[in-house]
Design a protein around this motif. Structure first.
Motif, PDB file in Angstrom:
ATOM      1  N   GLU A  86       0.824  -1.205   0.000  1.00 61.46           N
ATOM      2  CA  GLU A  86       0.000   0.000   0.000  1.00 61.46           C
ATOM      3  C   GLU A  86       0.856   1.252   0.000  1.00 61.46           C
ATOM      4  O   GLU A  86       0.586   2.206  -0.747  1.00 61.46           O
ATOM      5  N   ASP A  87       1.904   1.267   0.815  1.00 60.80           N
ATOM      6  CA  ASP A  87       2.784   2.439   0.852  1.00 60.80           C
ATOM      7  C   ASP A  87       3.494   2.649  -0.481  1.00 60.80           C
ATOM      8  O   ASP A  87       3.720   3.791  -0.907  1.00 60.80           O
ATOM      9  N   ASP A 115       0.877   4.103  -2.905  1.00 55.19           N
ATOM     10  CA  ASP A 115       0.569   5.470  -2.471  1.00 55.19           C
ATOM     11  C   ASP A 115       1.726   6.415  -2.802  1.00 55.19           C
ATOM     12  O   ASP A 115       1.506   7.567  -3.206  1.00 55.19           O
ATOM     13  N   VAL A 169       1.727   7.226  -6.546  1.00 51.66           N
ATOM     14  CA  VAL A 169       0.658   8.181  -6.870  1.00 51.66           C
ATOM     15  C   VAL A 169       1.029   9.580  -6.379  1.00 51.66           C
ATOM     16  O   VAL A 169       0.852  10.578  -7.079  1.00 51.66           O
ATOM     17  N   ALA A 170       1.573   9.659  -5.145  1.00 50.74           N
ATOM     18  CA  ALA A 170       1.974  10.954  -4.598  1.00 50.74           C
ATOM     19  C   ALA A 170       3.066  11.601  -5.446  1.00 50.74           C
ATOM     20  O   ALA A 170       3.170  12.834  -5.521  1.00 50.74           O
TER      21      ALA A 170
END
Length: 333
Positions: free
Chosen positions: A254-255, A258, A261-262
């Protein structure tokens, strides 16, 4: 890789070429070893471009030293000796080619580059193309050895040279070579705790069906901007690196997603992908092409090299491929 005989056909022809100053024959006899010498230099340097340069330096030195070849060793052995010492000279001059201490092996090796499989030696029986000795994890581990110790380890444990032959190539005593090899093996066990260390055993070359399936799913998810699909392919202890900007870090699936995307991926302007399956370092990889708004073509963006364990991506090493003619891949689609 022992010498079959002291003066074989290649050696006799080479000596004759030297005596007659036959440059064409010199090139013919030495060029056939280019690919294996380049792999050797890559193991020493972990950088494809540097390996190309040092292979060329090897041939230049061989030409300049051609009259010193007397046929007491095989021509291949003589060329390996020159290549090894060319790499050692290179490393002595470059203070940016020694990994610094880190809790995460390889995180400080921003000079690491992938090696295109198409440039590996064509003979599948050669131990030097064994997958276990060209994978990124192995290349990274070898870099943690001091240069001369690194050379000893590669000559002895990868190429299978006897101690006396390695000692002669490096101008060391047999005792020094034996001692250096013992120390190198300890470091390799520390760097590769889950890998076998008998590099001369029969080794794998081909990707498994499992690996091919995961790469296909990774590409499909990437092209569809399917973040949940990408996340499902990643282990929760993913080892991720983006070179040369970012060293390796451990993160959850997940990190990882994320973070991508960030950083702008899968957002407008970075969401139109086409991907090509490839292999580098005998590992599965995907060449990622991005089309930005207003551009009619997809342009090579990143090479994602994957280590797959039990159907999941355990390691993802990304290499910035913008404006780089790497791996024989087309620059645009």
């Amino acid at each position: 890789m022992t010498d079959a005989r002291l003066l074989g056909a290649d050696e006799a022809t080479f000596i004759a070429a030297v005596r007659s100053d036959d440059t064409a024959r010199f090139v013919l006899l030495t060029e056939r070893h280019r690919r294996e010498l380049q792999v050797h230099c890559y193991r020493m340097l972990a950088n494809y471009e540097d390996a190309q340069d040092m292979t060329q330096e090897t041939f230049l030195r061989a030409w300049n030293k051609r009259e010193s070849f007397k046929g007491h060793a095989a021509l291949r052995t003589w060329l390996y000796r020159i290549a090894t010492n060319a790499c050692l000279d290179f490393l002595e001059k470059r203070n940016d080619r020694t990994p610094t201490p880190s809790e995460l092996p390889g995180s400080e090796m921003l000079y690491l580059q992938p090696y295109p499989d198409r440039m590996l030696p064509e003979d599948p029986q050669e131990s030097l193309v064994a997958r276990e000795t060209i994978e990124l994890a192995f290349i990274v581990a070898v870099q943690h050895l001091p240069p001369r110790q690194r050379a000893v380890f590669i000559l002895r444990d990868v190429l299978g040279w006897p101690a006396s032959k390695a000692a002669d190539a490096l101008e060391l005593t047999v005792a020094s070579v034996t001692s250096a090899l013992q120390r190198a093996r300890v470091t390799m066990r520390e760097q590769l705790p889950d890998r076998r260390l008998d590099w001369r055993r029969p080794a794998t070359h081909e990707l498994s069906d499992d690996e091919r399936g995961v790469v296909k799913s990774y590409i499909d998810a990437h092209e569809r901007n399917d973040l949940d699909g990408l996340m499902s392919l990643l282990r929760d202890d993913l080892r991720f690196a983006m070179l040369p900007e970012l060293g390796a870090v451990i993160m959850t699936a997940e990190d990882a997603v994320d973070g991508w995307v960030a950083g702008g991926l899968f957002q407008r302007g970075h969401d139109d992908w086409r991907c090509v399956t490839t292999t580098v370092n005998r590992m599965p990889a995907a060449a990622l092409y991005l089309r930005t708004p207003g551009d009619p073509e997809y342009r090579l963006y990143t090479i994602a090299v994957l280590r797959i364990v039990d159907g999941k991506i355990a390691e993802l090493t990304g290499f910035d491929a913008t404006d780089k003619p790497w791996l024989g891949l087309p620059p645009t689609l």
